[in-house]
Design a protein around this motif. Structure first.
Motif, PDB file in Angstrom:
ATOM      1  N   THR A  65      -5.165  -0.145 -15.953  1.00  0.00           N
ATOM      2  CA  THR A  65      -5.885  -0.338 -14.693  1.00  0.00           C
ATOM      3  C   THR A  65      -6.132   1.016 -14.038  1.00  0.00           C
ATOM      4  O   THR A  65      -5.330   1.941 -14.192  1.00  0.00           O
ATOM      5  N   PRO A  66      -7.221   1.135 -13.278  1.00  0.00           N
ATOM      6  CA  PRO A  66      -7.467   2.389 -12.554  1.00  0.00           C
ATOM      7  C   PRO A  66      -6.410   2.598 -11.475  1.00  0.00           C
ATOM      8  O   PRO A  66      -5.884   1.619 -10.921  1.00  0.00           O
ATOM      9  N   ILE A  67      -6.135   3.834 -11.159  1.00  0.00           N
ATOM     10  CA  ILE A  67      -5.131   4.108 -10.132  1.00  0.00           C
ATOM     11  C   ILE A  67      -5.571   3.541  -8.786  1.00  0.00           C
ATOM     12  O   ILE A  67      -4.736   3.132  -7.970  1.00  0.00           O
ATOM     13  N   LEU A  68      -6.880   3.477  -8.565  1.00  0.00           N
ATOM     14  CA  LEU A  68      -7.390   2.894  -7.327  1.00  0.00           C
ATOM     15  C   LEU A  68      -6.873   1.468  -7.155  1.00  0.00           C
ATOM     16  O   LEU A  68      -6.424   1.068  -6.074  1.00  0.00           O
ATOM     17  N   ILE A  69      -6.916   0.700  -8.245  1.00  0.00           N
ATOM     18  CA  ILE A  69      -6.438  -0.687  -8.200  1.00  0.00           C
ATOM     19  C   ILE A  69      -4.936  -0.712  -7.940  1.00  0.00           C
ATOM     20  O   ILE A  69      -4.422  -1.549  -7.193  1.00  0.00           O
ATOM     21  N   GLN A  70      -4.203   0.233  -8.577  1.00  0.00           N
ATOM     22  CA  GLN A  70      -2.749   0.256  -8.399  1.00  0.00           C
ATOM     23  C   GLN A  70      -2.394   0.543  -6.937  1.00  0.00           C
ATOM     24  O   GLN A  70      -1.459  -0.037  -6.380  1.00  0.00           O
ATOM     25  N   ILE A  71      -3.146   1.466  -6.338  1.00  0.00           N
ATOM     26  CA  ILE A  71      -2.876   1.806  -4.933  1.00  0.00           C
ATOM     27  C   ILE A  71      -3.187   0.615  -4.022  1.00  0.00           C
ATOM     28  O   ILE A  71      -2.375   0.247  -3.163  1.00  0.00           O
ATOM     29  N   PHE A  72      -4.333  -0.007  -4.251  1.00  0.00           N
ATOM     30  CA  PHE A  72      -4.677  -1.190  -3.453  1.00  0.00           C
ATOM     31  C   PHE A  72      -3.666  -2.308  -3.668  1.00  0.00           C
ATOM     32  O   PHE A  72      -3.321  -3.040  -2.747  1.00  0.00           O
ATOM     33  N   GLY A  91       2.256   5.350  -0.296  1.00  0.00           N
ATOM     34  CA  GLY A  91       1.568   6.373  -1.096  1.00  0.00           C
ATOM     35  C   GLY A  91       2.468   6.898  -2.201  1.00  0.00           C
ATOM     36  O   GLY A  91       2.081   6.958  -3.374  1.00  0.00           O
ATOM     37  N   VAL A  92       3.685   7.260  -1.821  1.00  0.00           N
ATOM     38  CA  VAL A  92       4.637   7.748  -2.818  1.00  0.00           C
ATOM     39  C   VAL A  92       4.896   6.669  -3.867  1.00  0.00           C
ATOM     40  O   VAL A  92       4.906   6.926  -5.075  1.00  0.00           O
ATOM     41  N   GLY A  93       5.057   5.438  -3.383  1.00  0.00           N
ATOM     42  CA  GLY A  93       5.324   4.322  -4.292  1.00  0.00           C
ATOM     43  C   GLY A  93       4.218   4.149  -5.325  1.00  0.00           C
ATOM     44  O   GLY A  93       4.483   3.940  -6.512  1.00  0.00           O
ATOM     45  N   ALA A  94       2.972   4.247  -4.856  1.00  0.00           N
ATOM     46  CA  ALA A  94       1.844   4.075  -5.782  1.00  0.00           C
ATOM     47  C   ALA A  94       1.831   5.186  -6.828  1.00  0.00           C
ATOM     48  O   ALA A  94       1.613   4.936  -8.018  1.00  0.00           O
ATOM     49  N   LEU A  95       2.085   6.408  -6.366  1.00  0.00           N
ATOM     50  CA  LEU A  95       2.087   7.527  -7.324  1.00  0.00           C
ATOM     51  C   LEU A  95       3.239   7.405  -8.315  1.00  0.00           C
ATOM     52  O   LEU A  95       3.095   7.719  -9.494  1.00  0.00           O
ATOM     53  N   SER A 161      -5.201  12.346  -4.289  1.00  0.00           N
ATOM     54  CA  SER A 161      -6.412  12.327  -3.459  1.00  0.00           C
ATOM     55  C   SER A 161      -6.929  10.898  -3.267  1.00  0.00           C
ATOM     56  O   SER A 161      -7.570  10.593  -2.268  1.00  0.00           O
ATOM     57  N   VAL A 162      -6.614  10.034  -4.232  1.00  0.00           N
ATOM     58  CA  VAL A 162      -7.089   8.651  -4.128  1.00  0.00           C
ATOM     59  C   VAL A 162      -6.335   7.895  -3.026  1.00  0.00           C
ATOM     60  O   VAL A 162      -6.783   6.851  -2.550  1.00  0.00           O
ATOM     61  N   LEU A 163      -5.190   8.436  -2.607  1.00  0.00           N
ATOM     62  CA  LEU A 163      -4.450   7.787  -1.516  1.00  0.00           C
ATOM     63  C   LEU A 163      -5.264   7.767  -0.219  1.00  0.00           C
ATOM     64  O   LEU A 163      -4.911   7.078   0.723  1.00  0.00           O
ATOM     65  N   SER A 164      -6.346   8.549  -0.184  1.00  0.00           N
ATOM     66  CA  SER A 164      -7.216   8.520   0.995  1.00  0.00           C
ATOM     67  C   SER A 164      -7.741   7.104   1.261  1.00  0.00           C
ATOM     68  O   SER A 164      -8.016   6.752   2.402  1.00  0.00           O
ATOM     69  N   LEU A 168      -4.137   7.275   4.171  1.00  0.00           N
ATOM     70  CA  LEU A 168      -3.103   8.301   4.292  1.00  0.00           C
ATOM     71  C   LEU A 168      -3.829   9.625   4.542  1.00  0.00           C
ATOM     72  O   LEU A 168      -4.739   9.988   3.792  1.00  0.00           O
ATOM     73  N   PHE A 169      -3.439  10.340   5.567  1.00  0.00           N
ATOM     74  CA  PHE A 169      -4.218  11.504   5.980  1.00  0.00           C
ATOM     75  C   PHE A 169      -3.827  12.741   5.182  1.00  0.00           C
ATOM     76  O   PHE A 169      -3.394  13.755   5.716  1.00  0.00           O
ATOM     77  N   GLU A 170      -3.998  12.616   3.864  1.00  0.00           N
ATOM     78  CA  GLU A 170      -3.705  13.754   3.002  1.00  0.00           C
ATOM     79  C   GLU A 170      -4.953  14.620   2.875  1.00  0.00           C
ATOM     80  O   GLU A 170      -5.947  14.399   3.578  1.00  0.00           O
ATOM     81  N   LEU A 171      -4.912  15.577   1.989  1.00  0.00           N
ATOM     82  CA  LEU A 171      -5.969  16.589   1.924  1.00  0.00           C
ATOM     83  C   LEU A 171      -7.371  15.996   1.798  1.00  0.00           C
ATOM     84  O   LEU A 171      -8.295  16.372   2.537  1.00  0.00           O
TER      85      LEU A 171
END
Lengths: 228, 240
Positions: A65-72, A91-95, A161-164, A168-171
């Motif tokens: 699965t794409p990481i986008l799906i994992q984060i969602f 965010g940490v959990g998803a990564l 970066s996908v955590l955006s 999450l107010f990362e870079l």
């Protein structure tokens, strides 16, 4: 391109870069030991063992699965289970979910790449399997892991970066906000890319120094565990 | 006095029968060479003795060691492999000292002293700090012999110890083995080195298709081979 504006963007992106570093390095600090340990364990277990099936399912999901799906998945499904951790933790959990999945494979492959003769030599001396793994196999496997793990680390930083997407107010999220507020995209993207590059390049310098030390001082790497 | 008694050993790998009911006795201090065509079960036989292979049937008793305790058995039975199998991340000294330290509880100083003494015994004094990658094949195999001896075994098993060596290095390994045998070590050696067998063995066993089909002292073995299959084998390896 407006150098003055780019300078301002750079300064404003430093705190979010700090968050990116924090979230990536925290995730790394959890995912690497977890993934490698599970990978080493997986190498030792039969395919049919219940723990093997769980580990395999994890790897299968992460790879498939794409990481986008994992984060969602974490962002939307955890609240349904009654859990509402802070964004940073999600965010940490998803990564960790993602990166440990890949590092399981690194750990498993490294352990399995140590020749069978090493197991037999230790067994013939009277070491049991557990002691063999600890004293002889893992120190050799560890060195084979360094390169792939460093590679995975740069993937992990970029994936952050996908955590955006979960605000999450990362870079990357910060860069997006600045560019839409000012309607100036090219300068921001250049500065953002530059900051990611510097961070990853810095990490990779540390990584190659570590890798060199481990492979050049082969005896020392072994003696480390030997000295215990 | 019997040191080793194996009875009715059977080992199958899938549909292939590697050992087909093997009995073997070894007296204390005896040097036995096992030869035979490839696939005849030689390696499997000695790997069943220290239980690197678990026999499907049969028993192996090494005197004074409970057969149920695999680790205890292996501590008393040393093994030398065709591919040396030294630990590549440890120096020669560490390769030898690690087992006495971790398994016999020797101090670092005691284990290192034992390692140095054994290195001298296999003519490798001065190589203690080298990694295996810095040693020739013959030197590595002598370190491997020293590593096995460091556990003070009552029996040494050699699984084709010179088959992976360049011809000019075979001699230095065989010399160490001959000396070991002269020192009274009980040994079982799987090898095609018939010169060594003639020089150093008390008995030579010939295996074919998972069975020991002939066993005799060297002179009789070579001069009056007691089995037609053995005659052909000797013809093939000595006749050219």
């Amino acid at each position: 391109m407006d150098p003055v504006f780019m300078g301002q963007v750079l300064v404003r992106l430093l705190p979010p870069l700090g968050l990116t570093m924090l979230v990536s390095l925290t995730a790394l600090a959890i995912a690497t030991p977890l993934g490698l340990a599970l990978g080493a364990l997986r190498a030792e277990l039969s395919d049919k063992h219940p723990a093997s099936r769980i580990i395999d399912a994890w790897v299968f999901f992460v790879r498939g699965t794409p990481i986008l799906i994992q984060i969602f998945a974490i962002y939307f499904l955890l609240p349904k289970l009654g859990l509402q951790p802070p964004l940073f933790v999600m965010g940490v959990g998803a990564l960790v979910l993602n990166s440990a999945g890949y590092q399981i494979e690194i750990g498993r492959a490294a352990v399995q790449s140590v020749p069978r003769g090493q197991w037999e030599a230790a067994a013939a001396l009277g070491f049991d399997r557990h002691a063999t793994l600890r004293e002889f196999i893992l120190p050799q496997a560890a060195r084979r892991m360094v390169g792939p793990v460093m590679n995975e680390l740069s993937q992990l930083i970029k994936a952050s970066s996908v955590l955006s997407v979960i605000t999450l107010f990362e870079l990357h999220k910060a860069a997006e906000a600045i560019s839409s507020a000012n309607l100036r995209f090219s300068e921001v993207i250049v500065v953002e890319g530059f900051l990611y590059f510097v961070f990853i390049f810095g990490i990779s310098l540390i990584a190659s120094a570590l890798e060199r030390r481990l492979s050049a001082a082969g005896a020392l790497a072994g003696a480390g565990s030997f000295a215990r | 006095m019997t040191l080793l008694a194996a009875r009715g050993l059977v080992k199958r790998f899938g549909s292939f029968t590697a050992l087909d009911g093997v009995d073997l006795d070894l007296n204390r201090g005896e040097r036995l060479v096992i030869c035979g065509p490839s696939g005849s079960g030689k390696s499997t036989l000695i790997r069943c003795i220290n239980r690197l292979e678990e026999p499907d049937a049969g028993t192996v008793v090494v005197e004074g060691i409970p057969t149920t305790d695999r680790q205890a058995l292996r501590r008393k039975v040393g093994m030398v492999f065709q591919q040396f199998n030294l630990f590549p991340n440890l120096t020669a000294r560490e390769n030898i000292a690690v087992a006495p330290r971790k398994l016999l509880g020797l101090s670092r100083a005691e284990a290192d002293a034992r390692a140095e003494a054994l290195l001298a015994r296999v003519q490798l004094a001065g190589h203690a700090d080298k990694l295996p990658s810095g040693l020739s094949g013959g030197q590595q195999q002598r370190v491997a012999i020293a590593r096995a001896l460091a556990m003070e075994p009552v029996l040494m098993l050699f699984d084709e110890p010179t088959s992976a060596l360049d011809p000019e290095m075979i001699r230095e390994v065989l010399d160490v083995m001959v000396e070991l045998g002269q020192g009274g070590m009980s040994m079982i050696v799987v090898t095609h080195e018939m010169g060594f067998a003639r020089r150093a063995a008390d008995r030579i066993a010939f295996m074919d298709q998972g069975r020991i089909v002939a066993m005799a002292p060297p002179q009789q073995f070579f001069d009056a081979p007691p089995h037609p299959r053995l005659v052909r084998f000797l013809d093939n390896i000595l006749g050219h």
